[in-house]
Scaffold this active site. Structure first.
Site, PDB file in Angstrom:
ATOM      1  CG  ASP A 123       8.342   0.380 -20.715  1.00  0.00           C
ATOM      2  OD1 ASP A 123       8.729  -0.703 -20.246  1.00  0.00           O
ATOM      3  OD2 ASP A 123       7.151   0.697 -20.780  1.00  0.00           O
TER       4      ASP A 123
ATOM      5  CG  ASN B  45      -3.336   5.916 -20.006  1.00  0.00           C
ATOM      6  OD1 ASN B  45      -2.770   4.902 -20.421  1.00  0.00           O
ATOM      7  ND2 ASN B  45      -2.665   6.962 -19.566  1.00  0.00           N
TER       8      ASN B  45
ATOM      9  CG  HIS C 195       0.360   3.543 -21.064  1.00  0.00           C
ATOM     10  ND1 HIS C 195      -0.022   4.001 -19.824  1.00  0.00           N
ATOM     11  CD2 HIS C 195       1.064   2.411 -20.822  1.00  0.00           C
ATOM     12  CE1 HIS C 195       0.434   3.184 -18.896  1.00  0.00           C
ATOM     13  NE2 HIS C 195       1.099   2.198 -19.474  1.00  0.00           N
TER      14      HIS C 195
ATOM     15  CD  GLU D  37       1.252   7.618 -19.847  1.00  0.00           C
ATOM     16  OE1 GLU D  37       0.217   7.025 -20.250  1.00  0.00           O
ATOM     17  OE2 GLU D  37       1.602   7.625 -18.670  1.00  0.00           O
TER      18      GLU D  37
HETATM   19  C1  GLP Z   1       3.152   0.036 -17.507  1.00  0.00           C
HETATM   20  C2  GLP Z   1       4.204  -0.347 -18.547  1.00  0.00           C
HETATM   21  C3  GLP Z   1       3.582  -0.941 -19.756  1.00  0.00           C
HETATM   22  C4  GLP Z   1       2.568  -1.958 -19.287  1.00  0.00           C
HETATM   23  C5  GLP Z   1       1.400  -1.225 -18.702  1.00  0.00           C
HETATM   24  C6  GLP Z   1       0.387  -2.131 -18.038  1.00  0.00           C
HETATM   25  O1  GLP Z   1       3.124   1.384 -17.222  1.00  0.00           O
HETATM   26  N1  GLP Z   1       5.041   0.728 -18.960  1.00  0.00           N
HETATM   27  O2  GLP Z   1       4.574  -1.515 -20.595  1.00  0.00           O
HETATM   28  O3  GLP Z   1       2.100  -2.708 -20.380  1.00  0.00           O
HETATM   29  O4  GLP Z   1       1.806  -0.203 -17.840  1.00  0.00           O
HETATM   30  O5  GLP Z   1       0.846  -2.607 -16.826  1.00  0.00           O
HETATM   31  P1  GLP Z   1       0.177  -3.804 -16.059  1.00  0.00           P
HETATM   32  O6  GLP Z   1       0.468  -5.006 -16.873  1.00  0.00           O
HETATM   33  O7  GLP Z   1       0.849  -3.842 -14.719  1.00  0.00           O
HETATM   34  O8  GLP Z   1      -1.265  -3.512 -15.979  1.00  0.00           O
END
Ligand code: GLP
Length: 241
Positions: free
Chosen positions: A67, A136, A138, A143
């Protein structure tokens, strides 16, 4: 879904890196699906160490990132382009032309998403997809919602994700509210998936993932229909059953 519990983040990072390195060793031309966020930082640094020690060769791999925020330019330090460059690409022998990240500056998002899907297919599909998980539930930027998109698409971020990701920005108002992301179908097409979760803040999401039934309200739960998924979590993220 296989569950691998690690004693801490260091062990989680090492285990994940070993799986990625194993994939690249088995097939030096592997197509990897890459994730960003704080979770995979340790794994990337282990992979860099393995490369420096001459234990892995990334010269033939191809990568597709999950993403990217929208709109955002690649030179913005908060962009996922910048993250990948900083944490991995500039430190290993990957060929720049073999890396693919959705363009956060494109003008025609539908065209960009369609091009991305076609490029993944033209490269033979993703061999190993790395995922993190949002608080959450995702994955990528898919989402929780009534309906989930199958293909790569433009999406809006929920308030809770904007808030969770604001720790990387100077102010919550600076967090983009849109993003381009692989869809659930894009992710499920990967031959093998590893999903990483560390820290107390992920405990609830991991618990729901392991105990609740599949629902679009917890996008990660869809992974349960895939035949080769490994959830790697540290002690803090693992619920006590
Ligand atoms: C972000 C990314 C995800 C990631 C998630 C967790 O929004 N789009 O690909 O896995 O949230 O992030 P983090 O590893 O910083 O907790």
């Amino acid at each position: 879904m296989r569950l691998l519990i690690c004693k801490n983040y260091t062990e989680l990072s090492l285990k994940a890196a070993q799986i990625v390195a194993g994939q690249v060793t088995m097939n030096p031309q592997s197509v990897l699906g890459l994730a960003t966020g704080s979770t995979p930082v340790g794994m990337y640094s282990e992979l860099v160490k393995m490369y420096e020690q001459g234990r892995v060769d990334f010269s033939e791999i191809r990568t597709f990132n999950l993403d990217e925020y929208y709109p955002i330019s690649a030179d913005n330090p908060q962009s996922y382009h910048y993250f990948m460059e900083e944490n991995l690409f500039s430190k290993i022998n990957i060929k720049k032309e073999n890396t693919h990240i959705l363009d956060g500056k494109c003008t025609d998002t539908a065209k960009e998403c369609d091009k991305f899907e076609k490029l993944i297919a033209a490269n033979g599909g993703i061999d190993l997809q790395i995922l993190g998980i949002g608080q959450n539930g995702h994955i990528g930027f898919n989402e929780p919602a009534e309906n989930l998109n199958l293909l790569t698409h433009l999406t809006s971020l929920t308030q809770s994700t904007v808030k969770a990701n604001s720790r990387f920005f100077s102010d919550v108002s600076k967090v983009p509210t849109l993003a381009l992301t692989m869809g659930i179908g894009t992710i499920l097409k990967a031959r093998k998936i590893i999903i990483l979760a560390n820290g107390e803040s992920k405990k609830e999401a991991v618990k729901s993932l392991l105990t609740d039934s599949i629902s679009t309200g917890l996008p990660a739960s869809i992974l349960k229909v895939h035949s080769d998924v490994t959830l790697i979590c540290d002690n803090e993220a693992c619920p006590n059953f």
